[in-house]
Design a protein around this motif. Structure first.
Motif, PDB file in Angstrom:
ATOM      1  N   GLN A 124       0.710  -1.362  -0.143  1.00 59.87           N
ATOM      2  CA  GLN A 124       0.466  -0.192   0.038  1.00 59.87           C
ATOM      3  C   GLN A 124       0.840   1.232   0.406  1.00 59.87           C
ATOM      4  O   GLN A 124       0.196   2.379  -0.257  1.00 59.87           O
ATOM      5  CB  GLN A 124      -0.948  -0.102   0.921  1.00 59.87           C
ATOM      6  N   ASP A 125       2.159   1.017   0.098  1.00 60.51           N
ATOM      7  CA  ASP A 125       2.922   2.049   0.324  1.00 60.51           C
ATOM      8  C   ASP A 125       3.349   2.531  -0.891  1.00 60.51           C
ATOM      9  O   ASP A 125       4.168   3.061  -1.327  1.00 60.51           O
ATOM     10  CB  ASP A 125       4.413   2.044   1.310  1.00 60.51           C
ATOM     11  N   ILE A 126       3.560   1.703  -1.746  1.00 60.59           N
ATOM     12  CA  ILE A 126       4.788   1.733  -3.376  1.00 60.59           C
ATOM     13  C   ILE A 126       4.364   2.312  -3.833  1.00 60.59           C
ATOM     14  O   ILE A 126       5.121   3.742  -3.854  1.00 60.59           O
ATOM     15  CB  ILE A 126       4.189   0.669  -3.900  1.00 60.59           C
ATOM     16  N   LEU A 127       2.991   3.138  -3.743  1.00 62.13           N
ATOM     17  CA  LEU A 127       2.576   4.392  -4.986  1.00 62.13           C
ATOM     18  C   LEU A 127       3.072   6.151  -4.300  1.00 62.13           C
ATOM     19  O   LEU A 127       3.605   6.440  -4.810  1.00 62.13           O
ATOM     20  CB  LEU A 127       1.082   4.984  -4.646  1.00 62.13           C
ATOM     21  N   ASN A 148       7.125  -6.237  -6.999  1.00 61.92           N
ATOM     22  CA  ASN A 148       7.742  -7.536  -6.698  1.00 61.92           C
ATOM     23  C   ASN A 148       9.133  -7.373  -5.743  1.00 61.92           C
ATOM     24  O   ASN A 148       9.628  -8.604  -4.502  1.00 61.92           O
ATOM     25  CB  ASN A 148       7.890  -8.237  -8.261  1.00 61.92           C
ATOM     26  N   THR A 149       9.788  -6.139  -5.252  1.00 62.76           N
ATOM     27  CA  THR A 149      10.529  -6.372  -4.845  1.00 62.76           C
ATOM     28  C   THR A 149      10.068  -6.318  -3.696  1.00 62.76           C
ATOM     29  O   THR A 149      10.336  -6.664  -2.207  1.00 62.76           O
ATOM     30  CB  THR A 149      11.817  -4.885  -4.914  1.00 62.76           C
ATOM     31  N   ILE A 150       9.166  -5.531  -2.556  1.00 61.14           N
ATOM     32  CA  ILE A 150       7.977  -5.248  -1.383  1.00 61.14           C
ATOM     33  C   ILE A 150       7.464  -6.530  -0.977  1.00 61.14           C
ATOM     34  O   ILE A 150       7.522  -6.991   0.257  1.00 61.14           O
ATOM     35  CB  ILE A 150       7.555  -4.114  -1.952  1.00 61.14           C
ATOM     36  N   GLU A 151       6.788  -7.149  -2.459  1.00 59.95           N
ATOM     37  CA  GLU A 151       5.903  -8.307  -1.852  1.00 59.95           C
ATOM     38  C   GLU A 151       6.680  -9.318  -1.169  1.00 59.95           C
ATOM     39  O   GLU A 151       6.554 -10.482  -1.109  1.00 59.95           O
ATOM     40  CB  GLU A 151       5.507  -8.650  -3.057  1.00 59.95           C
ATOM     41  N   ASN A 152       8.413  -9.623  -1.898  1.00 58.72           N
ATOM     42  CA  ASN A 152       8.799 -10.877  -1.875  1.00 58.72           C
ATOM     43  C   ASN A 152      10.144 -10.799  -1.129  1.00 58.72           C
ATOM     44  O   ASN A 152      10.435 -11.515  -0.760  1.00 58.72           O
ATOM     45  CB  ASN A 152       9.243 -11.509  -3.393  1.00 58.72           C
ATOM     46  N   TRP A 153      10.223  -9.243  -0.840  1.00 56.86           N
ATOM     47  CA  TRP A 153      11.115  -9.190   0.254  1.00 56.86           C
ATOM     48  C   TRP A 153      10.502  -8.133   0.912  1.00 56.86           C
ATOM     49  O   TRP A 153      10.832  -7.317   1.312  1.00 56.86           O
ATOM     50  CB  TRP A 153      12.455  -8.830   0.101  1.00 56.86           C
ATOM     51  N   PRO A 154       9.605  -8.106   2.127  1.00 60.61           N
ATOM     52  CA  PRO A 154       8.923  -7.753   3.042  1.00 60.61           C
ATOM     53  C   PRO A 154       9.919  -7.275   3.820  1.00 60.61           C
ATOM     54  O   PRO A 154       9.506  -6.027   4.598  1.00 60.61           O
ATOM     55  CB  PRO A 154       8.464  -8.231   3.194  1.00 60.61           C
TER      56      PRO A 154
END
Length: 292
Positions: A124-127, A148-154
């Motif tokens: 939710q912070d990506i934007l 991809n980066t945030i979902e796979n390396w939270p």
């Protein structure tokens, strides 16, 4: 036929126009009788106008709109950064993509000289992270890369926000298997060795919030999370502009990073990059230099 002339009916656009004419063909009187069809037209156009009205928004967006315009109400001129943020928020409102409030149980940040806190980044912070990146950094990334980066390396990406939930800065990172060059004692020939590498891809703080320890706190949080979360982590690496970003270079050196290599012409504008490395396993006889 009445005493003055003929009674005629004209049907135009759903309206029945009824008038009387004298013997010379001159109109004496017109009356308009609204038909069911004309009522439907009026209703249709009224709904269409209401739907395109810029004021038609939910209470949540009205509250935000009031927040964005409070500087105008007080007579204060907004700063360029605030104008950018306002335009960005209005775009989100138009797209129906606005959200975003922090969780209540986030970790408080104690070593930042402002009322702010660091927490783990979420999709939710990506934007907001992407917005800050494009506002202040020349190196930008597509939306899919962020997701991809945030979902796979939270546990490798963090944001810093103030008490109202406004994002002040971020750090984007990932941990992956890679290779590094390592000098050997045999004729000084480097060999490739497999490693587990933590990569700090991007770190950025709003210009108005710099000098308050936010970047240092984000960097420390990211490095600590990588080292504590990966038992086999070998190094943490990052790249930074050699000539035009001396403040960042100084921050990384104070955190323990060392220059492992100068990468010629790494950036699009031709500037060199410093490849800086922090060892996760103490001193080594021969340092590891990441290959990718």
């Amino acid at each position: 036929i009445n005493g003055n002339g003929a009674r005629r009916r004209h049907h135009i656009l759903g309206f029945d126009l009824i008038g009387t004419e004298d013997f010379f063909g001159q109109t004496k009187l017109f009356t308009i009788r609204t038909t069911i069809r004309s009522m439907i037209y009026v209703l249709f156009f009224g709904v269409a106008i209401a739907n395109v009205s810029p004021r038609r928004m939910s209470p949540k967006f009205r509250k935000l709109e009031g927040t964005l315009s409070r500087d105008t109400a007080t007579g204060a001129a907004p700063r360029p950064q605030e104008v950018e943020d306002s335009n960005f928020l209005q775009s989100l409102i138009a797209l129906g993509r606005l959200r975003i409030r922090p969780k209540k149980d986030e970790e408080e940040l104690t070593n930042v000289k402002t009322a702010a806190r660091v927490r783990e980044a979420s999709p939710q912070d990506i934007l907001w992270m992407k917005h800050i990146n494009e506002l202040y950094m020349p190196e930008n990334y597509p939306m899919e890369f962020w997701r991809n980066t945030i979902e796979n390396w939270p546990s490798s990406s963090y944001v810093c926000e103030d008490a109202s939930g406004k994002i002040l800065g971020y750090v984007l990172g990932r941990v992956e298997r890679s290779y590094a060059r390592q000098e050997t004692s045999e004729r000084g020939v480097p060999t490739l060795v497999p490693i587990t590498e933590g990569k700090i891809i991007s770190i950025c703080v709003r210009s108005s919030q710099r000098g308050k320890g936010i970047g240092r706190a984000l960097l420390k949080q990211c490095v600590d999370a990588m080292m504590n979360g990966e038992a086999d982590l070998d190094i943490v690496s990052l790249r930074v502009r050699q000539r035009t970003n001396p403040n960042a270079v100084a921050l990384y050196e104070q955190t323990g990073f060392e220059v492992a290599e100068v990468v010629k012409g790494y950036y699009r504008d031709g500037e060199n990059a410093l490849l800086m490395v922090l060892s996760a396993k103490g001193e080594r006889e021969s340092p590891l230099v990441p290959c990718f």
